[in-house]
Design an enzyme around this catalytic site. Structure first.
Site, PDB file in Angstrom:
ATOM      1  N   ASP A  26       0.793  -1.253   0.000  1.00 30.92           N
ATOM      2  CA  ASP A  26       0.000   0.000   0.000  1.00 30.92           C
ATOM      3  C   ASP A  26       0.816   1.289   0.000  1.00 30.92           C
ATOM      4  OD1 ASP A  26      -1.855  -1.987   0.258  1.00 30.92           O
ATOM      5  OD2 ASP A  26      -2.788  -1.224   2.080  1.00 30.92           O
ATOM      6  N   GLU A  74      -4.626  -0.800  -1.357  1.00 28.94           N
ATOM      7  CA  GLU A  74      -5.949  -0.843  -0.726  1.00 28.94           C
ATOM      8  C   GLU A  74      -6.878   0.077  -1.500  1.00 28.94           C
ATOM      9  OE1 GLU A  74      -6.121   0.302   3.414  1.00 28.94           O
ATOM     10  OE2 GLU A  74      -8.314   0.288   3.423  1.00 28.94           O
ATOM     11  N   LYS A 131      -6.693  -4.859  -3.029  1.00 24.89           N
ATOM     12  CA  LYS A 131      -7.361  -5.476  -1.889  1.00 24.89           C
ATOM     13  C   LYS A 131      -8.386  -4.521  -1.299  1.00 24.89           C
ATOM     14  CE  LYS A 131      -3.570  -4.179   1.272  1.00 24.89           C
ATOM     15  NZ  LYS A 131      -4.281  -3.464   2.317  1.00 24.89           N
ATOM     16  N   CYS A 164      -2.195  -2.026   7.825  1.00 25.41           N
ATOM     17  CA  CYS A 164      -2.127  -3.003   6.723  1.00 25.41           C
ATOM     18  C   CYS A 164      -0.895  -3.894   6.785  1.00 25.41           C
ATOM     19  CB  CYS A 164      -2.241  -2.285   5.395  1.00 25.41           C
ATOM     20  SG  CYS A 164      -3.896  -1.608   5.150  1.00 25.41           S
TER      21      CYS A 164
END
Ligand code: TIU
Length: 236
Positions: A26, A74, A131, A164
């Site tokens: 991310d 993300e 994701k 994350c």
């Protein structure tokens, strides 16, 4: 075969480059620059930028030695059909997921802010896993990709340390992957959470994995004869 030995905590991390991947989590503009999701949550995004230069060095080295590299992002579909209403509502944000911002709609796939920072732009043959959650294994094909490549160990970089990165390392650990988290290649909006996140990974004999530095990782690649030493620019 273990050919690379990295000094780490709680003890030495050994890995075979053929079965090891670099996982960059991310590193998106939405988290590391003002105007994105991170700032919308009330955070000072500048704290995250410090992880970018060391991660760039590790990424370049990983490419040079032929390590498999995977990136995650993300975010959500433009119609937000994969975003739980609870996630949209959380925080009662003035401007939140799906709302327009200076880098495009916040945390929405295809938008400028959702993409990875220029310094760490994914290269050819490096899968990008999109994701919807904090963990990179949840509702993605990451495990399938790693299994197909025979990956057993993960070198982990990314943001944020306690959200994350931690969720993903915990998921990876439960799936049997050995994770080396590079402490200077992860960052948090909260210095105290950064410290705690690192301590939680390496405590109890490495309950979730190992913690090392980018310098130790790069030095280990040199020592193993995989990476050529390049002349550092000297200051005059
Ligand atoms: N808020 C925060 O610290 N992190 C996130 O929302 N996502 C990631 O960590 N990528």
């Amino acid at each position: 075969m273990h050919s690379v030995v990295v000094p780490a905590e709680p003890y030495t991390f050994e890995f075979d480059p053929a079965t090891t991947a670099l996982l960059v989590i991310d590193m998106q503009r939405d988290f590391v620059y003002p105007g994105g999701f991170g700032e919308a949550l009330g955070n000072d995004t500048s704290l995250l930028l410090r992880a970018v230069p060391p991660t760039e060095r590790v990424l370049n080295a990983a490419r040079a030695v032929g390590l498999f590299v995977i990136h995650t992002r993300e975010g959500h579909r433009p119609d937000l059909s994969d975003c739980p209403p609870s996630k949209i509502a959380r925080g009662k944000l003035k401007s939140g997921i799906g709302d327009p911002g200076p880098m495009g709609r916040i945390l929405v796939r295809g938008e400028y802010g959702h993409d990875i920072v220029d310094e760490l732009k994914p290269g050819p043959g490096e899968p990008v896993v999109d994701k919807p959650g904090k963990g990179a294994f949840y509702a993605t094909d990451l495990d399938r990709i790693l299994q197909t490549r025979g990956i057993k160990s993960l070198i982990v970089a990314g943001v944020t340390a306690e959200v994350c990165v931690h969720t993903t390392v915990r998921e990876a650990n439960d799936r049997g992957y050995e994770c080396l988290v590079l402490s200077d290649c992860i960052a948090s909006y909260f210095p105290e959470f950064y410290e705690a996140a690192i301590n939680m990974i390496k405590a109890q004999g490495g309950i979730f994995g190992w913690v090392g530095t980018s310098e130790a990782f790069l030095e280990a690649l040199h020592a193993a004869g995989l990476l050529q030493r390049t002349a550092e620019p000297t200051l005059v």
